[in-house]
Design an enzyme around this catalytic site. Structure first.
Site, PDB file in Angstrom:
ATOM      1  N   GLU B  48      15.410  45.346  12.038  1.00 18.89           N
ATOM      2  CA  GLU B  48      13.981  45.176  12.311  1.00 18.89           C
ATOM      3  C   GLU B  48      13.336  46.470  12.791  1.00 18.89           C
ATOM      4  O   GLU B  48      12.142  46.690  12.601  1.00 18.89           O
ATOM      5  CB  GLU B  48      13.745  44.060  13.329  1.00 18.89           C
ATOM      6  N   GLN B 111      17.890  31.639  20.547  1.00 12.21           N
ATOM      7  CA  GLN B 111      17.096  32.758  20.017  1.00 12.21           C
ATOM      8  C   GLN B 111      15.669  32.775  20.545  1.00 12.21           C
ATOM      9  O   GLN B 111      14.742  33.121  19.834  1.00 12.21           O
ATOM     10  CB  GLN B 111      17.122  32.769  18.490  1.00 12.21           C
ATOM     11  N   MET B 469      18.481  69.722  19.982  1.00 12.54           N
ATOM     12  CA  MET B 469      17.437  69.916  20.994  1.00 12.54           C
ATOM     13  C   MET B 469      18.017  69.784  22.398  1.00 12.54           C
ATOM     14  O   MET B 469      17.667  70.526  23.311  1.00 12.54           O
ATOM     15  CB  MET B 469      16.310  68.903  20.759  1.00 12.54           C
TER      16      MET B 469
END
Ligand SMILES: Cc1cc2nc3c(=O)[nH]c(=O)nc-3n(C[C@H](O)[C@H](O)[C@H](O)COP(=O)(O)OP(=O)(O)OC[C@H]3O[C@@H](n4cnc5c(N)ncnc54)[C@H](O)[C@@H]3O)c2cc1C
Ligand SMILES: Cc1ncc(C[n+]2csc(CCOP(=O)(O)OP(=O)(O)O)c2C)c(N)n1
Lengths: 158, 573
Positions: B48, B111, B469
């Protein structure tokens, strides 16, 4: 500095969480908060008292104004406004002391809301300072319990 | 009468949605049943988070509102990073999530998650739908809120029973957002006049241009103003492409990893005009020393952006396009020769550069080659890290919506799914994602989506074998102790030694590409880069090019954290 912010909001679930989240998310502790519907049942008025930095609270006010279900927000601090608070206070007042307590209450325009065997419950509407004064003077008598509504405020026309 | 699920489909059609990204689950089966016959392209993602970044990339590339659809609980919680990414950068998006049936909410149902609670701070607005009769209004409102004012993501959480219920009263709640919530778009004419006067009087004006110019589709108006009044332009990372970087007035990006001329111009200008930019701390450096000699002006649509971190002298609240259109006719064409001469001297003295004659492959070289081979015509999507900064330095952006990057949240893993979303929205453009070997592993699974849907994105992995980085900061500010920043074998701290006997670097990106159905290539020499790029661009399929680059190259220039823009480090002495 202490700020009094008033907000007209949609009377819907989730609005309170949104408003409070915006303030508490910055680590500010809301000192008092009052919410109730207005003359239009679709809208509620919130009065929020919160201490904090002027610049930060100016930002908070602007951000509150952006929330979709907030209709209008203003920071009343430093502007003409009327504010009141209601307090219910239960004070020890056995028969021997009762007259004294009631007399003191009368000086402040507080009402006796109920009388018990050992205590009386007083009710008073006023501004923050007067209420604090009353509580200071009642303290030696033995305050059992206090409930305060928190300040509610409206702006005053010019 | 219609069911809730049918209302959703209708609402999405009315909102002009063409493509939806997402993953089904128990609490959205009714929506997916209705979707089965609907006229949208549905792109089944593999996570998702991928769906949200795809909707976001789609939106950034096309200017339309992106859309994604997920199930309750874990489906919804997986969207949080994507929503926050879009929220920070002001990207319009609508995310629909399923919720357990209304009567089970709050019962720790299977859920169940408090999705509106969890996403409240990372959305512009969200809804928990209580009645099927509210759905048409809510869907219409959500798209309007996402796209208006400062844009942002909106989430709609729809309990399963609401999806299944039948509408009883279609007109029940026709009220759309209250008037008065709409910000003033035109801008106060007196303030615009005041700004024009300030510009006409200024000796050393500078335009500081941000993402608002891209969001507000005002690149043309901005360019017209700069060229008419002869004002140099620097952009933020989010503003790249709002002004052609090939123009002599272009100073390129400002800020922590901005160009020296841009940062010097900020420090010396006498009028700084911020246009759709929000004075981010990566841009200002030490706030008290930001543009110390300048009158500061700010054009922004968001009242809470004004005076947020920097007090401005002239603030114009309004839509950039309208404000610029009103402003430009009032400014005079003035040749400020000494200022422009100074600017050009800086540009000459401090170009963005790197070790051009290096024998090993440098990441900057690869990016320059991408610019050359695509002739600046690609849409560049980045992940987060050093490669992201080099993508701002060594590619010249000339058009809006051609540089897509997670600026505000700095989300590693953004690049590949966002590129897929961009390509889904603009099928005939060249879309290239520049990724680090760290970032790409965060959402690599989405590559199959590109393959399946014939979205020929090119993925260029600049493999420096480390979280570059982080490594750079450790080298500069943490005594070169590379705690948890090495992805390969060597240079690891004692407590993170690899125990297995694998030799070499994991994973093998070429095999990964192939396993996902894409083409994989690997280059490690300068002369291999151009041919590989040309070959990749000629193949109408997703291609992954892994570039083995120097492991310890640093991004310069750099303003150290907490320093002023005047104190740039140009290279490691
Ligand atoms: C590792 C890393 C390093 C970074 N280094 C730098 C750096 O060196 N330099 C740099 O610039 N950035 C850098 N960034 C990005 C930085 O964090 C911010 O995301 C960026 O600077 C914000 O850009 P912006 O000010 O244009 O704001 P945006 O986030 O794009 O905001 C846009 C502004 O425009 C307004 N707006 C939107 N629409 C309109 C409209 N229609 N009309 C008027 N106003 C509108 C909004 O209200 C908002 O205020 C870095 C990020 C990362 C991850
Ligand atoms: C999701 C997430 N986790 C952690 C970080 C912190 N972080 C910023 S840059 C970076 C390293 C990125 O490494 P890589 O993708 O290999 O790019 P490079 O810097 O080497 O170009 C890390 C870990 C982040 N930005 N996002």
């Amino acid at each position: 500095m202490k700020h009094v912010i008033t907000a007209l909001v949609e009377n819907q679930p989730g609005v309170l969480a949104r408003v409070v989240g915006l303030i508490s998310g910055r680590g500010y502790n809301i000192e008092s908060l009052n919410v109730a519907p207005t003359q239009d049942p679709n809208m509620s008025r919130m009065t929020i008292k919160v201490p904090g930095d002027d610049h930060v609270l100016e930002q908070v006010t602007r951000q509150l104004n952006k929330l979709v279900d907030v209709i209008r927000v203003s920071d009343l601090t430093g502007r003409r406004h009327l504010s009141r608070e209601l307090v219910l206070v239960d004070v020890l007042a056995p028969a021997a002391k009762r007259a004294e307590v009631v007399q003191l209450a009368a000086l402040f325009g507080a009402r006796v809301a109920s009388v018990q065997v050992r205590s009386v419950t007083l009710e008073m509407v006023g501004d923050e300072d007067t209420i604090s004064n009353l509580l200071t003077l009642l303290k030696p008598h033995g305050i059992q319990d206090i409930a305060r509504t928190g300040e509610i405020a409206v702006a005053r026309g010019g | 009468m219609k069911t809730g699920a049918a209302c959703v489909i209708d609402g999405l059609k009315k909102a002009g949605v063409k493509t939806i990204f997402g993953i089904p689950g128990g609490q959205v089966l009714d929506l997916f049943a209705a979707l089965y016959h609907a006229p949208f392209e549905f792109i089944l993602t593999r996570h998702e988070q991928g769906a949200t970044h795809m909707a976001d990339g789609y939106s950034r590339a096309t200017g339309k509102v992106g859309c994604c659809l997920v199930t309750s609980g874990p489906g919804a919680t997986n969207t949080v990073t994507g929503l926050a990414t879009a929220y920070m950068d002001g990207i319009p998006m609508v995310c629909i999530s399923g919720q357990v049936p209304s009567h089970m909410i709050g019962n720790d149902a299977f859920q169940e998650a408090d999705t509106t609670g969890i996403t409240r701070p990372v959305t512009k607005h969200n809804y928990l739908v209580k009645s099927v009769n509210d759905l048409p209004r809510i869907i219409a409102e959500a798209f309007q809120i996402a796209a208006s004012g400062k844009p942002g993501p909106v989430l709609i959480d729809i309990p399963k029973d609401v999806q299944r219920a039948t509408m009883t009263d279609a007109g029940a709640t026709r009220q759309v957002i209250r008037q008065g919530k709409q910000p003033d778009l035109k801008g106060d004419p007196r303030r615009i006049r005041a700004l024009a006067d300030a510009i006409n009087k200024a000796q050393r004006p500078l335009l500081y241009v941000g993402g608002g110019v891209i969001a507000g589709d005002a690149a043309r108006e901005l360019t017209a103003l700069a060229r008419k009044a002869g004002i140099p332009v620097t952009t933020t990372l989010m503003g790249l492409g709002a002004f052609p970087e090939t123009d002599p007035l272009a100073l390129r990006m400002l800020g922590m990893h901005g160009s020296v001329p841009a940062n010097k111009a900020v420090s010396e200008c006498d009028l700084l005009i911020a246009v759709g930019a929000r004075f981010d701390d990566r841009v200002t450096g030490k706030i008290s020393e930001f543009a110390p000699k300048a009158i500061k002006a700010h054009i922004d649509i968001d009242p809470s952006a004004i005076d947020k971190s920097v007090r401005t002298h002239i603030a114009v609240l309004g839509h950039v396009r309208h404000v610029l259109k009103a402003l430009t006719p009032q400014v005079r064409a003035i040749r400020r020769t000494p200022w422009l001469r100074q600017i050009h001297a800086w540009q000459k003295a401090y170009p963005l550069t790197y070790e051009r004659n290096a024998s090993d492959l440098l990441p900057q070289f690869v990016i320059e080659q991408v610019d050359a081979v695509t002739r600046g015509n690609a849409i560049i999507v980045t992940d987060v890290g050093q490669h992201q900064m080099w993508a701002t330095h060594f590619f010249r952006y000339t058009r809006p919506r051609t540089f897509l990057s997670s600026g505000g949240l700095g989300t590693m893993g953004y690049g590949l799914p966002a590129a897929i979303g961009a390509q889904a929205g603009l099928r005939d453009r060249t879309v290239i994602t520049l990724a680090g070997d760290g970032s790409i592993q965060m959402n690599f699974q989405e590559l199959v989506v590109a393959v399946e849907h014939d979205l020929p994105v090119k993925v260029i992995i600049l493999n420096n074998g480390c979280l570059g980085m982080v490594r750079q900061w450790q080298e500069m500010f943490y005594k070169s102790e590379y705690s948890a920043s090495q992805l390969g074998q060597s240079g690891r701290a004692k407590n993170e030694r690899i125990r297995s006997t694998t030799n070499g670097y994991l994973p093998d990106f070429v095999k990964m590409a192939e396993a996902h159905g894409a083409v994989g290539m690997r280059v490690s020499k300068n002369r291999e880069v151009q041919p590989a790029l040309r070959k990749a661009l000629a193949i109408h399929r997703p291609v992954v090019i892994e570039c083995i680059v120097r492991p310890d190259e640093n991004v310069y220039p750099m303003v150290p954290p907490g320093a002023s823009l005047n104190e740039m480090i140009h290279s490691m002495a």
